[in-house]
Design a protein around this motif. Sequence first.
Motif, short mmCIF file in Angstrom:
data_model
loop_
_atom_site.label_atom_id
_atom_site.label_comp_id
_atom_site.label_asym_id
_atom_site.label_seq_id
_atom_site.Cartn_x
_atom_site.Cartn_y
_atom_site.Cartn_z
N TRP A 20 0.82 -1.21 0.00
CA TRP A 20 0.00 0.00 0.00
C TRP A 20 0.85 1.26 0.00
O TRP A 20 0.40 2.33 -0.40
CB TRP A 20 -0.96 0.01 1.19
CG TRP A 20 -0.27 -0.08 2.52
CD1 TRP A 20 0.06 -1.22 3.20
CD2 TRP A 20 0.22 1.00 3.30
NE1 TRP A 20 0.71 -0.90 4.36
CE2 TRP A 20 0.82 0.46 4.46
CE3 TRP A 20 0.21 2.38 3.16
CZ2 TRP A 20 1.40 1.24 5.45
CZ3 TRP A 20 0.79 3.16 4.14
CH2 TRP A 20 1.37 2.59 5.27
N VAL A 21 2.11 1.14 0.43
CA VAL A 21 2.99 2.31 0.47
C VAL A 21 3.29 2.81 -0.95
O VAL A 21 3.30 4.00 -1.21
CB VAL A 21 4.30 1.98 1.21
CG1 VAL A 21 5.27 3.15 1.17
CG2 VAL A 21 4.00 1.59 2.64
N GLY A 22 3.53 1.90 -1.88
CA GLY A 22 3.76 2.28 -3.27
C GLY A 22 5.19 2.14 -3.72
O GLY A 22 5.50 2.50 -4.85
N LEU A 23 6.09 1.64 -2.89
CA LEU A 23 7.49 1.49 -3.27
C LEU A 23 7.78 0.07 -3.76
O LEU A 23 8.85 -0.46 -3.54
CB LEU A 23 8.39 1.86 -2.08
CG LEU A 23 8.20 3.28 -1.54
CD1 LEU A 23 9.06 3.50 -0.31
CD2 LEU A 23 8.49 4.31 -2.60
N ASP A 32 -7.80 -2.21 -8.77
CA ASP A 32 -7.78 -0.82 -8.29
C ASP A 32 -6.66 -0.58 -7.27
O ASP A 32 -6.90 -0.11 -6.17
CB ASP A 32 -9.12 -0.45 -7.71
CG ASP A 32 -9.58 -1.39 -6.62
OD1 ASP A 32 -8.88 -2.39 -6.37
OD2 ASP A 32 -10.63 -1.14 -6.01
N TYR A 33 -5.43 -0.87 -7.66
CA TYR A 33 -4.28 -0.62 -6.80
C TYR A 33 -3.95 0.87 -6.81
O TYR A 33 -3.63 1.45 -7.84
CB TYR A 33 -3.07 -1.43 -7.29
CG TYR A 33 -1.79 -1.11 -6.56
CD1 TYR A 33 -1.65 -1.42 -5.22
CD2 TYR A 33 -0.74 -0.51 -7.22
CE1 TYR A 33 -0.47 -1.14 -4.54
CE2 TYR A 33 0.44 -0.23 -6.55
CZ TYR A 33 0.57 -0.55 -5.22
OH TYR A 33 1.72 -0.26 -4.55
N VAL A 34 -4.10 1.53 -5.67
CA VAL A 34 -3.79 2.95 -5.53
C VAL A 34 -2.89 3.11 -4.31
O VAL A 34 -3.35 3.14 -3.18
CB VAL A 34 -5.08 3.79 -5.36
CG1 VAL A 34 -4.72 5.26 -5.26
CG2 VAL A 34 -6.03 3.54 -6.51
N PRO A 35 -1.57 3.22 -4.53
CA PRO A 35 -0.65 3.33 -3.41
C PRO A 35 -0.68 4.73 -2.78
O PRO A 35 -1.13 5.69 -3.39
CB PRO A 35 0.71 3.06 -4.05
CG PRO A 35 0.54 3.50 -5.45
CD PRO A 35 -0.89 3.19 -5.81
N VAL A 82 -21.03 7.48 -6.51
CA VAL A 82 -20.49 7.48 -7.87
C VAL A 82 -19.44 6.39 -8.03
O VAL A 82 -19.42 5.65 -9.02
CB VAL A 82 -19.91 8.87 -8.21
CG1 VAL A 82 -19.16 8.85 -9.53
CG2 VAL A 82 -21.01 9.91 -8.24
N TYR A 83 -18.57 6.25 -7.04
CA TYR A 83 -17.53 5.24 -7.09
C TYR A 83 -18.14 3.83 -7.14
O TYR A 83 -17.73 3.00 -7.94
CB TYR A 83 -16.60 5.37 -5.87
CG TYR A 83 -15.54 4.31 -5.82
CD1 TYR A 83 -14.42 4.37 -6.63
CD2 TYR A 83 -15.66 3.23 -4.96
CE1 TYR A 83 -13.45 3.40 -6.59
CE2 TYR A 83 -14.69 2.24 -4.90
CZ TYR A 83 -13.59 2.33 -5.72
OH TYR A 83 -12.64 1.37 -5.68
N MET A 84 -19.10 3.57 -6.28
CA MET A 84 -19.69 2.24 -6.21
C MET A 84 -20.50 1.91 -7.47
O MET A 84 -20.60 0.75 -7.85
CB MET A 84 -20.59 2.11 -4.97
CG MET A 84 -19.83 2.21 -3.67
SD MET A 84 -18.53 1.01 -3.48
CE MET A 84 -19.48 -0.47 -3.23
N LEU A 85 -21.07 2.91 -8.12
CA LEU A 85 -21.81 2.65 -9.35
C LEU A 85 -20.91 2.47 -10.56
O LEU A 85 -21.22 1.69 -11.46
CB LEU A 85 -22.81 3.78 -9.61
CG LEU A 85 -24.01 3.83 -8.69
CD1 LEU A 85 -24.86 5.06 -8.99
CD2 LEU A 85 -24.84 2.57 -8.82
N HIS A 86 -19.80 3.18 -10.59
CA HIS A 86 -18.96 3.08 -11.78
C HIS A 86 -18.13 1.78 -11.79
O HIS A 86 -17.76 1.31 -12.86
CB HIS A 86 -18.06 4.31 -11.91
CG HIS A 86 -16.66 4.14 -11.42
ND1 HIS A 86 -16.33 4.26 -10.10
CD2 HIS A 86 -15.53 3.83 -12.08
CE1 HIS A 86 -15.03 4.05 -9.96
NE2 HIS A 86 -14.52 3.78 -11.14
N GLN A 87 -17.87 1.20 -10.64
CA GLN A 87 -17.06 -0.03 -10.60
C GLN A 87 -17.70 -1.16 -11.39
O GLN A 87 -17.05 -1.76 -12.24
CB GLN A 87 -16.78 -0.44 -9.15
CG GLN A 87 -15.77 0.39 -8.45
CD GLN A 87 -14.37 0.17 -8.99
OE1 GLN A 87 -14.13 -0.60 -9.89
NE2 GLN A 87 -13.41 0.86 -8.43
N PRO A 88 -18.95 -1.53 -11.12
CA PRO A 88 -19.54 -2.64 -11.90
C PRO A 88 -19.65 -2.31 -13.39
O PRO A 88 -19.51 -3.19 -14.24
CB PRO A 88 -20.93 -2.83 -11.30
CG PRO A 88 -20.97 -2.05 -10.06
CD PRO A 88 -19.85 -1.07 -10.07
#
Length: 93
Positions: A20-23, A32-35, A82-88
């Motif tokens: 999760w740090v991103g290094l 949906d990997y967002v470090p 909005v996030y939950m609707l756009h994912q599917p």
Amino acid sequence: MLLLPRVLQHGLFDTRWTNWVGLVTHKPITEDYVPVLPWLGVMLWGLAAGQWLLAHRPALLAGALPSVLAPLATLGRWPLTVYMLHQPLLIGA
């Protein structure tokens, strides 16, 4: 902070508990990997810009929102929906 993930990478951060740090040296297999890094740097730049505007140019932030931006303001009031609707929709496409 924006360039830190490009410059500093280590295999220690490839585990599921530390990626999760991103290094990471290899991107995890996920949709949906967002470090945290580099996005923490982007957030801090936005925070600094907002604080500067409040201190030096408060008139830019006051007043009514232009009607063209009203749909964006509505989306901004309901971000989780909005996030939950756009994912599917995206995964299904």
